[in-house]
Design a protein around this motif. Structure first.
Motif, PDB file in Angstrom:
ATOM      1  N   VAL A   1       9.482  -2.060   3.049  1.00  0.00           N
ATOM      2  CA  VAL A   1      10.248  -0.843   2.825  1.00  0.00           C
ATOM      3  C   VAL A   1       9.245   0.305   2.732  1.00  0.00           C
ATOM      4  O   VAL A   1       8.071   0.100   2.439  1.00  0.00           O
ATOM      5  CB  VAL A   1      11.113  -0.919   1.539  1.00  0.00           C
ATOM      6  N   GLU A   2       9.689   1.510   2.971  1.00  0.00           N
ATOM      7  CA  GLU A   2       8.793   2.657   2.986  1.00  0.00           C
ATOM      8  C   GLU A   2       8.109   2.824   1.633  1.00  0.00           C
ATOM      9  O   GLU A   2       8.740   2.712   0.588  1.00  0.00           O
ATOM     10  CB  GLU A   2       9.577   3.919   3.333  1.00  0.00           C
ATOM     11  N   ASN A   3       6.827   3.094   1.688  1.00  0.00           N
ATOM     12  CA  ASN A   3       6.034   3.273   0.475  1.00  0.00           C
ATOM     13  C   ASN A   3       6.202   4.706  -0.026  1.00  0.00           C
ATOM     14  O   ASN A   3       5.654   5.641   0.555  1.00  0.00           O
ATOM     15  CB  ASN A   3       4.559   2.963   0.765  1.00  0.00           C
ATOM     16  N   ASP A   4       6.979   4.874  -1.085  1.00  0.00           N
ATOM     17  CA  ASP A   4       7.188   6.209  -1.664  1.00  0.00           C
ATOM     18  C   ASP A   4       6.426   6.369  -2.973  1.00  0.00           C
ATOM     19  O   ASP A   4       6.779   7.185  -3.814  1.00  0.00           O
ATOM     20  CB  ASP A   4       8.672   6.495  -1.870  1.00  0.00           C
ATOM     21  N   LEU A   5       5.350   5.590  -3.131  1.00  0.00           N
ATOM     22  CA  LEU A   5       4.477   5.778  -4.276  1.00  0.00           C
ATOM     23  C   LEU A   5       3.598   7.017  -4.093  1.00  0.00           C
ATOM     24  O   LEU A   5       2.873   7.412  -4.998  1.00  0.00           O
ATOM     25  CB  LEU A   5       3.628   4.527  -4.500  1.00  0.00           C
ATOM     26  N   PHE A   6       3.676   7.599  -2.896  1.00  0.00           N
ATOM     27  CA  PHE A   6       3.071   8.898  -2.615  1.00  0.00           C
ATOM     28  C   PHE A   6       4.183   9.897  -2.344  1.00  0.00           C
ATOM     29  O   PHE A   6       5.336   9.526  -2.114  1.00  0.00           O
ATOM     30  CB  PHE A   6       2.134   8.802  -1.405  1.00  0.00           C
ATOM     31  N   LEU A   7       3.833  11.164  -2.341  1.00  0.00           N
ATOM     32  CA  LEU A   7       4.808  12.220  -2.085  1.00  0.00           C
ATOM     33  C   LEU A   7       5.014  12.455  -0.591  1.00  0.00           C
ATOM     34  O   LEU A   7       5.976  13.105  -0.194  1.00  0.00           O
ATOM     35  CB  LEU A   7       4.341  13.528  -2.732  1.00  0.00           C
ATOM     36  N   THR A   8       4.098  11.923   0.210  1.00  0.00           N
ATOM     37  CA  THR A   8       4.146  12.114   1.657  1.00  0.00           C
ATOM     38  C   THR A   8       4.180  10.755   2.336  1.00  0.00           C
ATOM     39  O   THR A   8       3.241   9.965   2.189  1.00  0.00           O
ATOM     40  CB  THR A   8       2.908  12.893   2.149  1.00  0.00           C
TER      41      THR A   8
END
Length: 496
Positions: free
Chosen positions: A121-128
């Motif tokens: 799944v998409e890594n949203d632990l960053f803001l970008t």
């Protein structure tokens, strides 16, 4: 607390994805999902990791497991030779269930998990997201971080009004370059008490941990609050200074928690901006910190993925010197600044960005250290190190091994810079003003020797040509080059 129902999905949680609100856990359900964390032998013994770093990562993960169980999840913390072996063990217990995880943080881990059939799944632990950064990078003629940062401010709506920066300026860097202050009282450090989980991990590693780093979400939140209350206002002016009597100055000490998931960039930036709105800190300090989080951190992660897996192997300056002994033993040098900084790393697996760049990396650069050996050392020693962090930072910024793809100039400096920005020169045997002689500062000697060695390359660089032309003013260049060879031999022997 036991989870209800039989799991229908396995969620793999990497040791740097410890966040219940982001990544694969964002949609997790205790009734249908079992969580799997794997402590691989490769992770512990595959490289000569700093034990303080291992302690932090392992204890944080085990505290996270306890919190997940308290929330009702079925959790397996599996010790195995490799991550894949651990996931095989989980399937042996729960059946051939689908395994999902957030996009991994390195090319190698990504490929291993993909080959095993793990769904991402998409890594949203960053803001970008990686996709969004790629869209930005594809449009750039050169990858200037400042351009990315300003776009981030507008996109995220941080310290902007109608697309314009609050205070009338995007960047207050010029105000934030003060040398270390004299007769200054630094606030006391926040310390973190150790519990039974910490003790078990410490015993496993045979390590006596410091009290500098939290291993829980609550502890990380305390660190954030302490930064805002006691350090944020003073962060900006002295962020580039190196003090002799203080190892962290006003730095936040939040990078380990941002990098393993215990804190998220969004909450950290929100807390800092709220403090600014409440009048607790000036715009100069707040902007400087925000730039590090939404600018530099996001930029480095994005560039890691954009530049590709082979980027880490670049060595455009053909630097082939083996890693100097002083990096693994602070007693192997008489240079006061280097000895002090390496001792800090030995003690806590951390030092702030200027000692990393302008002392450790500067020395590696001007001495012609092999960039991959230096990269490995930095990767292994720092508590906040990760592949995505260190590869662009070391190959691109620290050692200029990419030939200027990331940074337009090499970050090389002589003793004059160190004398101005640190408090180490006064008590040092070496004189930063001298470039020849047995008491000449090795940084000063090697800086000019570095320029001479690479003058044909750097004379074409508009940011370096003036320095290269400065070589013509050196009447003692032959003597300097001879002294440089003595310095390099002494560094290799651990006597300089």
């Amino acid at each position: 607390m036991a989870a209800a129902g039989k799991p229908t999905r396995l969620l793999y949680i990497a040791h740097d994805h410890l966040n219940f609100d982001h990544g694969v856990l964002k949609t997790a359900d205790p009734n249908t999902d079992a969580l799997v964390l794997v402590e691989s032998q490769r992770m512990i013994a595959g490289r000569p990791w700093h034990k303080e770093r291992l302690f932090f990562l392992l204890s944080s993960a085990r505290h996270f497991v306890a919190e997940a169980e308290a929330r009702g999840f079925t959790v397996r913390y599996i010790q195995a030779p490799t991550t894949i072996d651990g996931l095989k063990a989980a399937r042996a217990e729960f059946g051939d269930l689908p395994i999902q995880c957030a996009e991994p943080s390195s090319f190698r881990q990504y490929q291993h998990l993909k080959d095993f059939g793990v769904e991402f799944v998409e890594n949203d632990l960053f803001l970008t997201t990686r996709r969004l950064f790629d869209l930005w990078a594809q449009k750039q003629k050169s990858f200037v971080m400042e351009n990315f940062y300003r776009a981030q401010r507008v996109r995220l709506g941080i310290l902007v009004n109608n697309g314009e920066p609050e205070g009338g300026r995007w960047n207050y860097d010029a105000e934030n370059r003060l040398p270390p202050p004299k007769n200054y009282t630094w606030p006391a450090y926040l310390t973190h008490e150790r519990d039974a989980i910490d003790a078990a991990v410490a015993a496993q590693l045979g390590h006596e941990p410091t009290d500098a780093w939290a291993t829980t979400r609550v502890g990380a939140q305390r660190q954030l609050a302490n930064f805002i209350d006691h350090h944020l206002a003073g962060f900006g002016p002295y962020e580039d200074a190196v003090a002799a009597d203080n190892w962290a100055l006003h730095h936040s000490l939040l990078s380990p928690y941002l990098n393993n998931g215990l804190l998220h960039a969004s909450e950290v930036v929100s807390a800092v901006v709220d403090a600014y709105r409440a009048g607790k800190a000036p715009i100069e300090s707040v902007e400087a910190f925000v730039r590090q989080v939404i600018g530099w951190r996001e930029y480095i992660n994005g560039m890691y993925w954009f530049l590709g897996e082979d980027y880490r192997n670049l060595n455009r300056l053909n630097a082939d010197r083996k890693l100097l002994p002083l990096f693994n033993d602070s007693s192997k040098t008489q240079m006061n600044c280097v000895r002090s900084v390496v001792a800090d790393v030995e003690a806590r697996a951390w030092t702030h960005h200027i000692p990393r760049l302008m002392i450790l990396s500067n020395l590696a650069l001007v001495a012609g250290t092999n960039p991959q050996q230096f990269l490995d050392w930095m990767r292994e020693q720092f508590i906040d190190a990760a592949e995505w962090v260190m590869v662009p930072n070391i190959i691109g910024m620290a050692t200029h091994a990419d030939g200027g793809l990331l940074m337009t100039k090499p970050y090389a400096a002589g003793g004059a810079y160190l004398s101005r920005m640190t408090q180490h020169c006064k008590a040092c045997f070496y004189d930063p003003k001298k470039r020849v002689g047995t008491d000449a500062c090795p940084f000063t000697t090697l800086y000019w020797d570095f320029l001479e060695r690479h003058k044909d390359t750097f004379v074409k660089n508009h940011r370096m040509s003036q320095q290269v032309f400065g070589l013509k003013r050196l009447s003692d260049l032959p003597e300097l080059q001879e002294r440089a060879q003595e310095v390099l031999a002494g560094l290799e022997a651990g006597t300089i």
